[in-house]
Design a protein around this motif. Structure first.
Motif, PDB file in Angstrom:
ATOM      1  N   THR A   1      -0.034   3.097  -2.233  1.00 47.42           N
ATOM      2  CA  THR A   1      -0.642   4.093  -3.122  1.00 47.42           C
ATOM      3  C   THR A   1      -0.476   5.462  -2.475  1.00 47.42           C
ATOM      4  O   THR A   1      -0.786   5.629  -1.290  1.00 47.42           O
ATOM      5  CB  THR A   1      -2.139   3.799  -3.337  1.00 47.42           C
ATOM      6  OG1 THR A   1      -2.276   2.485  -3.922  1.00 47.42           O
ATOM      7  CG2 THR A   1      -2.761   4.834  -4.266  1.00 47.42           C
TER       8      THR A   1
ATOM      9  N   ASP B   1       0.922   4.143  -7.760  1.00 51.20           N
ATOM     10  CA  ASP B   1       1.272   2.943  -6.989  1.00 51.20           C
ATOM     11  C   ASP B   1       2.785   2.793  -6.920  1.00 51.20           C
ATOM     12  O   ASP B   1       3.486   2.995  -7.913  1.00 51.20           O
ATOM     13  CB  ASP B   1       0.669   1.686  -7.656  1.00 51.20           C
ATOM     14  CG  ASP B   1      -0.860   1.689  -7.613  1.00 51.20           C
ATOM     15  OD1 ASP B   1      -1.475   0.913  -8.380  1.00 51.20           O
ATOM     16  OD2 ASP B   1      -1.408   2.481  -6.804  1.00 51.20           O
TER      17      ASP B   1
ATOM     18  N   ARG C   1      -1.723   5.218   1.250  1.00 52.68           N
ATOM     19  CA  ARG C   1      -2.614   4.082   1.565  1.00 52.68           C
ATOM     20  C   ARG C   1      -1.909   2.793   1.232  1.00 52.68           C
ATOM     21  O   ARG C   1      -1.276   2.673   0.173  1.00 52.68           O
ATOM     22  CB  ARG C   1      -3.907   4.223   0.730  1.00 52.68           C
ATOM     23  CG  ARG C   1      -4.980   3.219   1.031  1.00 52.68           C
ATOM     24  CD  ARG C   1      -6.230   3.474   0.182  1.00 52.68           C
ATOM     25  NE  ARG C   1      -5.978   3.278  -1.249  1.00 52.68           N
ATOM     26  CZ  ARG C   1      -6.155   4.206  -2.173  1.00 52.68           C
ATOM     27  NH1 ARG C   1      -6.531   5.430  -1.818  1.00 52.68           N
ATOM     28  NH2 ARG C   1      -5.922   3.947  -3.456  1.00 52.68           N
TER      29      ARG C   1
ATOM     30  N   ASP D   1      -2.244  -0.856   0.007  1.00 56.17           N
ATOM     31  CA  ASP D   1      -3.245  -1.627  -0.740  1.00 56.17           C
ATOM     32  C   ASP D   1      -2.748  -3.045  -0.964  1.00 56.17           C
ATOM     33  O   ASP D   1      -2.156  -3.350  -2.005  1.00 56.17           O
ATOM     34  CB  ASP D   1      -3.513  -0.952  -2.100  1.00 56.17           C
ATOM     35  CG  ASP D   1      -4.398   0.280  -1.972  1.00 56.17           C
ATOM     36  OD1 ASP D   1      -5.173   0.338  -0.996  1.00 56.17           O
ATOM     37  OD2 ASP D   1      -4.286   1.177  -2.816  1.00 56.17           O
ATOM     38  N   ASP D   2      -2.938  -3.912   0.028  1.00 58.26           N
ATOM     39  CA  ASP D   2      -2.595  -5.356  -0.053  1.00 58.26           C
ATOM     40  C   ASP D   2      -1.112  -5.620  -0.304  1.00 58.26           C
ATOM     41  O   ASP D   2      -0.404  -6.124   0.553  1.00 58.26           O
ATOM     42  CB  ASP D   2      -3.432  -6.042  -1.153  1.00 58.26           C
ATOM     43  CG  ASP D   2      -4.925  -5.946  -0.818  1.00 58.26           C
ATOM     44  OD1 ASP D   2      -5.723  -5.773  -1.753  1.00 58.26           O
ATOM     45  OD2 ASP D   2      -5.247  -5.996   0.400  1.00 58.26           O
TER      46      ASP D   2
END
Ligand SMILES: CSC[C@H]1O[C@H](OP(=O)(O)O)[C@H](O)[C@@H]1O
Length: 350
Positions: free
Chosen positions: A19, A34, A12, A14-15
């Protein structure tokens, strides 16, 4: 089926960081970590924290984006040369996986197309390209599942190897996408899951995914596959791939070739499910490709206990090659591709 139903995400964005679900903790624990540097991405791929050809390609694309962040806003040629060097470094984490080479080449193409633009804009476009690769993979794997269902007859016993599910891709999976879509169509009597020695992707990961999707399954040792076929329990075999030559010779997790030979001997259809980003049209003769070997202790140890004499010599290839004549067909996002692929692949890749 959606990722939410199986309530996990292999990877994923995440900004400002990546992740991943660290697959080395499965099936005991779902641990998300992360990553925000190319070194962390390389390490995660090398140590199979993130694993599976398509998702490795996605992670590699984000890794190259991380890798260029610290590059001073130098000349384009310096920036591009450094990006090529970083891409070559990322490939060393899993050199056999074509999807990794494919995604990095696509990122470098993005950079080169913007050679007149400010470096800062190029960096932003690289992130957008990585996110596009990620999003496309989800759609690609869904299509693979939808396209493969027609090959599964009602009340089928399906044997599979390794892990080719949502864990190994942006979502859905490849071979497991076909299996889960066929299950949702009420066509699956049983999934026979090869444990997949020595890294146990079958018992640790595929059984975990199939349990989440409530698909009927039986886990067995790899060497039970022949008996299952002989006893009429297997109607088809579906596996994944890490690299496919222009002739259709297929590189997959060690043990896949065994199943192709066994399926041929028992007159059972053998399918490879993979996105077209796995096809290497520059590779015709698969014997030219040097197969990776992995650490001996993967074979000499089990659950951290030594199970072989100290210092015994070990043969631990990561992958094997299934010749195209043993493959019934490829299940791809653009449809089913039959043997004698060159022109077929080119038609699909065009
Ligand atoms: C969609 S998975 C394709 C490919 O990836 C897997 O990698 P690994 O065995 O390293 O977990 C497997 O080789 C499949 O063939």
């Amino acid at each position: 089926m959606s990722q939410e139903d199986s309530s996990f995400q292999s990877i994923r964005w995440d900004d400002d960081h990546l992740t991943i679900l660290d697959q080395t903790f499965l099936p005991d624990r779902e641990v998300y970590i992360d990553l925000d540097s190319v070194g962390q991405v390389w390490d995660a791929i090398k140590k199979q924290k993130v694993r599976g050809a398509p998702v490795i390609g996605i992670a590699g694309a984000y890794g190259l984006y991380f890798g260029v962040q610290d590059l001073a806003d130098s000349t384009f040629q310096t920036f591009y040369s450094e990006a090529q060097r970083i891409a070559d470094y990322i490939k060393t984490a899993q050199p056999t996986v074509m999807n990794l080479s494919w995604s990095l080449k696509r990122m470098l193409t993005t950079i080169y197309a913007l050679k007149e633009e400010p470096i800062a804009d190029i960096k932003q476009k690289m992130l957008e390209t990585a996110i596009t690769i990620h999003d496309e993979d989800r759609r690609t794997c869904k299509s693979i599942g939808e396209n493969g269902v027609e090959l599964v007859q009602k009340d089928s016993g399906i044997l599979t190897h390794d892990n080719t599910g949502g864990l190994a891709t942006g979502e859905y999976g490849t071979a497991l996408s076909v299996i889960i879509h066929a299950h949702e169509d009420g066509k699956v009597k049983m999934v026979w899951v090869n444990e997949t020695r020595p890294l146990l992707q079958g018992s640790r990961l595929t059984a975990w995914e199939l349990k989440k999707s409530e698909v009927p399954q039986k886990l067995h040792i790899d060497s039970a596959a022949a008996s299952l076929m002989k006893n009429g329990e297997v109607d088809l075999v579906i596996v994944g791939a890490d690299r496919i030559s222009s002739r259709g010779d297929t590189f997959s997790r060690i043990g896949t070739y065994n199943l192709a030979v066994l399926a041929d001997a028992h007159d059972i259809p053998f399918y490879v499910a993979a996105p077209l980003s796995t096809v290497d049209m520059d590779l015709e003769d698969s014997s030219e490709f040097e197969l990776e070997e992995r650490e001996p202790d993967e074979v000499t140890h089990f659950a951290n206990k030594e199970t072989a004499p100290a210092k015994v010599d070990v043969y631990n290839p990561a992958f094997d090659i299934t010749p195209h004549h043993l493959i019934t067909a490829f299940i791809t996002e653009k449809g089913i591709i039959k043997p004698e692929f060159n022109e077929n692949f080119e038609g699909f890749l065009g």
